[in-house]
Design an enzyme around this catalytic site. Structure first.
Site, mmCIF file in Angstrom:
data_model
loop_
_atom_site.group_PDB
_atom_site.id
_atom_site.type_symbol
_atom_site.label_atom_id
_atom_site.label_comp_id
_atom_site.label_asym_id
_atom_site.label_seq_id
_atom_site.Cartn_x
_atom_site.Cartn_y
_atom_site.Cartn_z
ATOM 1 N N ASN A 9 -14.947 -49.347 -8.362
ATOM 2 C CA ASN A 9 -15.178 -50.604 -7.643
ATOM 3 C C ASN A 9 -16.064 -50.169 -6.701
ATOM 4 O O ASN A 9 -15.651 -49.716 -5.681
ATOM 5 C CB ASN A 9 -14.086 -51.320 -7.330
ATOM 6 C CG ASN A 9 -14.282 -52.598 -6.609
ATOM 7 O OD1 ASN A 9 -15.316 -53.035 -6.641
ATOM 8 N ND2 ASN A 9 -13.338 -53.108 -5.979
ATOM 9 N N LYS A 11 -17.733 -52.138 -4.784
ATOM 10 C CA LYS A 11 -17.612 -53.166 -3.695
ATOM 11 C C LYS A 11 -19.059 -53.450 -3.148
ATOM 12 O O LYS A 11 -20.169 -53.476 -4.030
ATOM 13 C CB LYS A 11 -16.754 -52.839 -2.357
ATOM 14 C CG LYS A 11 -15.448 -52.419 -3.012
ATOM 15 C CD LYS A 11 -14.056 -52.341 -2.131
ATOM 16 C CE LYS A 11 -13.006 -51.820 -2.565
ATOM 17 N NZ LYS A 11 -12.017 -51.808 -1.713
ATOM 18 N N HIS A 91 -9.033 -59.350 -7.409
ATOM 19 C CA HIS A 91 -9.123 -58.129 -6.317
ATOM 20 C C HIS A 91 -8.690 -58.618 -5.011
ATOM 21 O O HIS A 91 -9.208 -59.911 -4.662
ATOM 22 C CB HIS A 91 -10.593 -57.639 -6.125
ATOM 23 C CG HIS A 91 -10.395 -56.125 -5.423
ATOM 24 N ND1 HIS A 91 -10.231 -56.318 -4.018
ATOM 25 C CD2 HIS A 91 -10.269 -55.028 -5.735
ATOM 26 C CE1 HIS A 91 -10.296 -55.090 -3.598
ATOM 27 N NE2 HIS A 91 -10.097 -53.983 -4.554
ATOM 28 N N GLU A 93 -9.449 -58.361 -2.089
ATOM 29 C CA GLU A 93 -10.504 -58.752 -1.159
ATOM 30 C C GLU A 93 -10.903 -60.305 -1.431
ATOM 31 O O GLU A 93 -11.031 -60.903 -0.509
ATOM 32 C CB GLU A 93 -11.561 -57.667 -1.116
ATOM 33 C CG GLU A 93 -11.380 -56.531 -0.457
ATOM 34 C CD GLU A 93 -11.929 -55.247 -0.720
ATOM 35 O OE1 GLU A 93 -12.772 -55.340 -1.778
ATOM 36 O OE2 GLU A 93 -11.090 -53.977 -0.617
ATOM 37 N N GLU A 163 -2.605 -52.825 -7.344
ATOM 38 C CA GLU A 163 -2.945 -52.211 -6.166
ATOM 39 C C GLU A 163 -2.435 -53.011 -5.145
ATOM 40 O O GLU A 163 -2.915 -54.041 -4.607
ATOM 41 C CB GLU A 163 -4.504 -52.712 -6.056
ATOM 42 C CG GLU A 163 -5.360 -52.192 -7.300
ATOM 43 C CD GLU A 163 -6.989 -52.416 -6.878
ATOM 44 O OE1 GLU A 163 -7.629 -51.245 -6.887
ATOM 45 O OE2 GLU A 163 -7.581 -53.316 -6.234
ATOM 46 N N GLY A 169 -8.135 -49.237 0.626
ATOM 47 C CA GLY A 169 -9.266 -48.805 1.614
ATOM 48 C C GLY A 169 -8.416 -48.156 3.271
ATOM 49 O O GLY A 169 -9.115 -48.031 4.253
ATOM 50 N N SER A 209 -6.652 -46.309 -2.279
ATOM 51 C CA SER A 209 -6.735 -44.711 -1.748
ATOM 52 C C SER A 209 -6.554 -43.726 -2.895
ATOM 53 O O SER A 209 -5.822 -42.671 -2.398
ATOM 54 C CB SER A 209 -5.775 -44.959 -0.521
ATOM 55 O OG SER A 209 -6.323 -45.648 0.419
HETATM 56 P P1 PGA Z 1 -9.720 -47.662 -2.495
HETATM 57 O O1 PGA Z 1 -10.066 -49.276 -3.064
HETATM 58 O O2 PGA Z 1 -9.807 -46.625 -3.277
HETATM 59 O O3 PGA Z 1 -11.012 -47.548 -1.405
HETATM 60 O O4 PGA Z 1 -8.701 -48.010 -1.679
HETATM 61 C C1 PGA Z 1 -9.580 -49.578 -4.238
HETATM 62 C C2 PGA Z 1 -9.946 -50.875 -4.728
HETATM 63 O O5 PGA Z 1 -10.070 -51.812 -3.853
HETATM 64 O O6 PGA Z 1 -10.230 -51.146 -5.832
#
Ligand code: PGA
Length: 246
Positions: A9, A11, A91, A93, A163, A169, A209
């Site tokens: 992803n 983003k 997601h 976010e 997740e 993140g 992460s």
């Molecule tokens: P990250 O993001 O690996 O940077 O923690 C994962 C995601 O948001 O799908």
């Protein structure tokens, strides 16, 4: 046998030339046992489609309508026509920054499935929900309200990504045992809502992460079928190292 999948992803990262370079670094991918998917910003879908090689390609978002007066949005019908196969839904976010509710996510799931696209459905609890021991109830509600209205046949087009929001993140990864426990729980929900067949055949990815240093341990767990990767998907070498961690 369910598929092993590693999905990136991107983003809202990378400019055009960086995106192009990253696709070039991935498109010779040739590991038949693990599917590699990328979710670039919508601006680069056309570029990715033209040079993706064996990579699977998905969009990060849609609006749940085929066409109309929805300024700034993109539709599943447009994606289908371009040959895009996948889309992320739910997601964290988009849930937290864009305020997307379980019922709105259900509309997106339906719009995608009705257009023949595959859904990567993200679920996961907040830090305080884990601290109070409510993670199973939160994830169960997300699945029930946005996904479990689908028929068993429609569920074949769904990949689930667990997740935990506190791990996205942040550098904090769920331990392999925490991931395994939730994935097994999700599989038990699939078995009771649908069947053992659906439960056994739905890929459940871990996200938050995930990086080359921890992917092997996470992927060694029976119910972890791969990862949804953010930061570590922005460089070809780390993304490929994760894909080669099974
Ligand atoms: P990250 O993001 O690996 O940077 O923690 C994962 C995601 O948001 O799908």
């Amino acid at each position: 046998m369910r598929k092993k999948i590693v999905a990136g992803n991107w983003k809202m990262n990378l400019n055009y030339s960086e995106a192009s370079e990253l696709i070039d670094g991935l498109n010779n991918y040739d590991n038949k046992s693990v599917e590699l998917l990328i979710f670039p910003p919508a601006l680069y879908l056309d570029l990715a489609q033209s040079k993706k090689g064996n990579l699977g390609l998905g969009a990060q978002n849609i609006y749940p309508a085929d066409k109309g007066a929805f300024t700034g949005e993109i539709s599943p019908w447009q994606l289908k026509e371009m040959g895009i196969e996948y889309c992320l839904v739910g997601h964290s976010e988009r849930r937290s920054i864009l305020g997307e509710s379980n019922s709105f996510l259900k509309e997106k799931v339906d719009a995608l499935i009705n257009n023949g696209l595959k859904v990567v459905f993200c679920c996961g609890e907040l830090k305080e929900e884990r601290e109070s021991g409510n993670q199973n109830a939160v994830v169960e509600q997300q699945l029930k309200e946005s996904l479990f209205h689908l028929s068993e046949t429609q569920m074949e087009s769904v990949i689930i990504a667990y997740e935990p929001v506190w791990a996205i993140g942040t550098g904090l990864t769920a331990s392999a045992d925490q991931a395994e426990e939730m994935h097994a729980y999700i599989r038990s929900l699939l078995a009771s809502k649908y069947s053992d067949h659906t439960s056994e055949n739905t890929s459940i990815l871990y996200g938050g992460s995930c990086k080359p240093e921890n992917a092997k341990e996470l992927f060694s767990k029976e119910n972890v079928d791969g990862g949804l990767i953010g930061g570590a998907a922005l460089k070809a070498d780390s993304f490929l190292a994760i894909a080669n961690s099974f």
